[in-house]
Design a protein around this motif. Sequence first.
Motif, mmCIF file in Angstrom:
data_model
loop_
_atom_site.group_PDB
_atom_site.id
_atom_site.type_symbol
_atom_site.label_atom_id
_atom_site.label_comp_id
_atom_site.label_asym_id
_atom_site.label_seq_id
_atom_site.Cartn_x
_atom_site.Cartn_y
_atom_site.Cartn_z
ATOM 1 N N ASN A 264 1.081 -1.087 0.273
ATOM 2 C CA ASN A 264 0.069 0.159 -0.205
ATOM 3 C C ASN A 264 0.984 1.335 0.312
ATOM 4 N N TYR A 265 2.746 1.126 0.289
ATOM 5 C CA TYR A 265 2.910 2.522 0.624
ATOM 6 C C TYR A 265 4.468 1.569 0.241
ATOM 7 N N ILE A 266 5.060 2.877 -0.474
ATOM 8 C CA ILE A 266 6.570 2.722 -1.100
ATOM 9 C C ILE A 266 7.901 4.196 -0.488
ATOM 10 N N GLU A 267 8.120 3.829 -0.127
ATOM 11 C CA GLU A 267 8.843 4.871 0.667
ATOM 12 C C GLU A 267 9.883 5.901 -0.727
ATOM 13 N N ASP A 268 10.535 5.222 -1.090
ATOM 14 C CA ASP A 268 12.000 6.133 -1.877
ATOM 15 C C ASP A 268 11.829 5.046 -3.026
ATOM 16 N N THR A 269 12.832 5.783 -3.835
ATOM 17 C CA THR A 269 12.687 4.902 -5.006
ATOM 18 C C THR A 269 13.662 3.772 -5.103
ATOM 19 N N PRO A 270 14.742 3.397 -4.117
ATOM 20 C CA PRO A 270 15.267 2.617 -4.149
ATOM 21 C C PRO A 270 14.130 1.713 -3.978
ATOM 22 N N GLN A 271 13.568 2.018 -3.736
ATOM 23 C CA GLN A 271 12.172 0.308 -2.486
ATOM 24 C C GLN A 271 11.732 0.182 -3.402
ATOM 25 N N LEU A 272 11.126 1.520 -4.837
ATOM 26 C CA LEU A 272 10.212 0.989 -5.380
ATOM 27 C C LEU A 272 11.366 0.292 -6.834
ATOM 28 N N LEU A 273 12.501 0.043 -6.873
ATOM 29 C CA LEU A 273 12.982 -0.749 -7.591
ATOM 30 C C LEU A 273 13.340 -1.449 -7.256
ATOM 31 N N ALA A 274 13.559 -1.815 -5.790
ATOM 32 C CA ALA A 274 13.566 -3.535 -5.780
ATOM 33 C C ALA A 274 12.386 -4.212 -5.466
ATOM 34 N N TYR A 275 11.114 -3.582 -5.289
ATOM 35 C CA TYR A 275 9.914 -3.957 -5.615
ATOM 36 C C TYR A 275 9.770 -4.118 -6.980
ATOM 37 N N LEU A 276 9.364 -3.463 -8.225
ATOM 38 C CA LEU A 276 10.029 -3.779 -9.177
ATOM 39 C C LEU A 276 10.829 -4.866 -9.720
#
Length: 320
Positions: A264-276
Amino acid sequence: MVVKTTQDMPTSLIPHDSLRKAWEFLHAVHKLHQRVSGKRALLLYGGSGEGKTFTVKQYLSLFPTIKTAEVVKAPVFYCRLDESKKTPDDLLCILILALGQTPPKGKPRAGVLLHQFKTLVREKCIELFIIDEIQQVLPKTDGQRALEMLKFLCALIDAEDLQTSFVFVGSTRAMHLLAFGACENTVDDNEQLSRRMLRPVKLERIEPRSPQWIRVTNYFVQKIGFRELLVPDDKELFDRIYLAYTERAFSTLEDLFLDEERPNYIEDTPQLLAYLSERFLLTSKRAINPFDTEQMDADEVDEAMQCVKQDYFKQLEAED
């Protein structure tokens, strides 16, 4: 039951120009269902993953089936053809099964299947009948079998005893429905179906690094609780997502961002890249993961996008 205005397009529809156009044409052909004569059908076509099925199912969702003690009404009905159908009777059998009934066994008398199909359509009060993967009814070459199928589709569109409009959804090969007979040494029945159709709608690939791509990307990233992406700050992230998009278009984006167990929530770009990166590894067949910064650094992403842009415009020129 018809949607009164195209403004009723749901927010769940991706903000993409060709999807909006498809929605408007679905609404337009739906409104024609009560015509006794001069009815029209619609063809939605495009490459795999471009959002054809997604769009018609969004439209379908506005018209839920109504069940009473006496009758089941389905104002908009959807059927997908999962295998090739060689004859009108083959197609009718599949449509009858989709409508919840069993066609007669053996080889029925002429007209029996069509009568059963029309009866079911009237009983369910179907206003708009959507047939997906329509290219499945096309033989590989023009000929008598193709002509018979096209004449059958024409008869469905023209039927005065049905208050129903038809939508055909398919791959780019489905456009042959409208061009039948144009080739030499074939049965010449050109315009047989095309003159009964509204202008066909092609679902297009989004131009890379365009304002439309920015809108579409933000539609998806907000589904996982991430902030709005901005240019130029997030240019590299926009590009990485586009490189993934080139594999299967909207199907890829849905796999990346619309998973049932998405955060429901991703904090920053590194977290987003890791998830994607993790989602891409699970759902893609490509060897290179555009979200893995060790496989593709910023310069490599930019170089790849330059090639993608060139290919995109070359394709546009080829189509013109």
